[in-house]
Design a protein around this motif. Structure first.
Motif, PDB file in Angstrom:
ATOM      1  N   PHE A 148       0.848  -1.253   0.014  1.00 18.86           N
ATOM      2  CA  PHE A 148       0.012  -0.062   0.024  1.00 18.86           C
ATOM      3  C   PHE A 148       0.938   1.391  -0.087  1.00 18.86           C
ATOM      4  CE2 PHE A 148      -4.490   1.270   1.946  1.00 18.86           C
ATOM      5  CZ  PHE A 148      -4.404   2.237   0.878  1.00 18.86           C
ATOM      6  N   TYR A 159      -2.009   5.166  15.595  1.00 19.39           N
ATOM      7  CA  TYR A 159      -1.412   6.585  15.333  1.00 19.39           C
ATOM      8  C   TYR A 159      -2.451   7.426  14.549  1.00 19.39           C
ATOM      9  CZ  TYR A 159      -1.569   3.990  10.685  1.00 19.39           C
ATOM     10  OH  TYR A 159      -1.936   3.571   9.581  1.00 19.39           O
ATOM     11  N   ASP A 200      -5.194   8.503   5.200  1.00 11.96           N
ATOM     12  CA  ASP A 200      -6.705   7.696   5.327  1.00 11.96           C
ATOM     13  C   ASP A 200      -7.801   8.973   5.210  1.00 11.96           C
ATOM     14  OD1 ASP A 200      -5.262   5.634   5.671  1.00 11.96           O
ATOM     15  OD2 ASP A 200      -5.645   5.733   7.891  1.00 11.96           O
ATOM     16  N   HIS A 250      -0.059   7.376   1.635  1.00 16.26           N
ATOM     17  CA  HIS A 250      -1.339   7.839   1.494  1.00 16.26           C
ATOM     18  C   HIS A 250      -1.661   8.512   2.764  1.00 16.26           C
ATOM     19  CE1 HIS A 250      -2.082   3.923   2.875  1.00 16.26           C
ATOM     20  NE2 HIS A 250      -3.276   4.576   3.523  1.00 16.26           N
ATOM     21  N   HIS A 285       1.479   7.450   5.470  1.00 15.68           N
ATOM     22  CA  HIS A 285       1.794   6.158   5.885  1.00 15.68           C
ATOM     23  C   HIS A 285       1.848   5.174   4.478  1.00 15.68           C
ATOM     24  CE1 HIS A 285      -2.425   6.229   6.635  1.00 15.68           C
ATOM     25  NE2 HIS A 285      -2.284   4.918   6.468  1.00 15.68           N
TER      26      HIS A 285
HETATM   27 NI    NI Z   1      -3.924   3.784   5.653  1.00 18.02          NI
END
Ligand code: NI
Length: 227
Positions: A93, A153, A98, A96, A159
């Motif tokens: 991933f 976090y 969230d 980005h 992240h």
């Molecule tokens: Ni995320």
């Protein structure tokens, strides 16, 4: 503030989760990604709102409700129903942030994502890569925890998860809206609460200074919390 919490689930609970997950159907993880994050997300998920995801998610929420460190660090107001993902065969991933607001499926409930959580359901030696890398105010932190452990976090952090090049990384991930929106205020309350607990264990919880500090904690919480 990034906080790691050990043994949110016992090894036996993790094994029970994995027994059900390992025979479940997995779908493309882009299903719950936002516009930008969808372009950098390459993994698999249990179908959101499926009977299995709901059952396991309730198991995670029960474990969190019993965990004093989690409650103290997160001060949760609304928790988004936990989701479950799996990375294998080079999946990853990319970087980005969230989405800020999540709507709980099938309800009008909106959750502002103040904190992001990952609960590890694979042992670190069972896969290579799959490191959660979080960029926070204090620099870059790399997280890969034992099965049953959780990291929390700020959702404001950039992240990513590095490619899994051997084995499979299985996790639960979710978000919550905290009663205390501001990360700095929440961090002060967590540090104060942890100190009061240590001092109380040493001096007794009815020691006058412990009582006074507990009062300060609650009066700060009253000042900063939304309910
Ligand atoms: Ni995320």
């Amino acid at each position: 503030m990034l906080v790691s919490i050990p043994e949110v689930l016992s090894k036996a609970e993790v094994a029970a989760f994995r027994a059900e997950m390992d025979k479940a159907e997995w779908i493309d993880g882009k299903a719950t990604a936002g516009e930008q994050s969808g372009t950098v997300k390459k993994n698999q998920q249990l179908k959101e709102n499926s009977a299995l995801a709901r059952k396991l998610g309730d198991g995670v929420l029960d474990a969190l409700a019993r965990n004093d460190t989690f409650i103290s660090a997160a001060l949760p107001l609304k928790i988004f129903p936990p989701l479950f993902n799996r990375y294998a065969g080079g999946e990853y991933f990319g970087t980005h942030v969230d989405n800020a607001i999540r709507i709980v499926p099938g309800t009008p409930v909106r959750v502002r994502t103040d904190l992001s959580m990952t609960l590890f359901l694979s042992e670190p030696e069972d896969y290579d890569g799959g490191i959660l890398v979080v960029e926070d105010n204090y620099g870059t932190q790399e997280v890969k925890l034992a099965a049953g452990d959780l990291v929390l976090y700020p959702s404001t952090s950039l992240h990513h998860v590095t490619p899994v090049t051997r084995g499979a990384r299985v996790c639960s991930f979710f978000w919550l809206q905290s009663m205390v929106r501001d990360d700095a205020e929440r961090t002060l309350l967590f540090d104060l609460d942890q100190s009061i607990r240590s001092l109380g264990a040493e001096q007794g919880i009815d020691h006058p200074e412990v009582v006074r500090l507990s009062g300060i904690y609650h009066n700060l919480l009253r000042r900063w919390a939304d309910t």
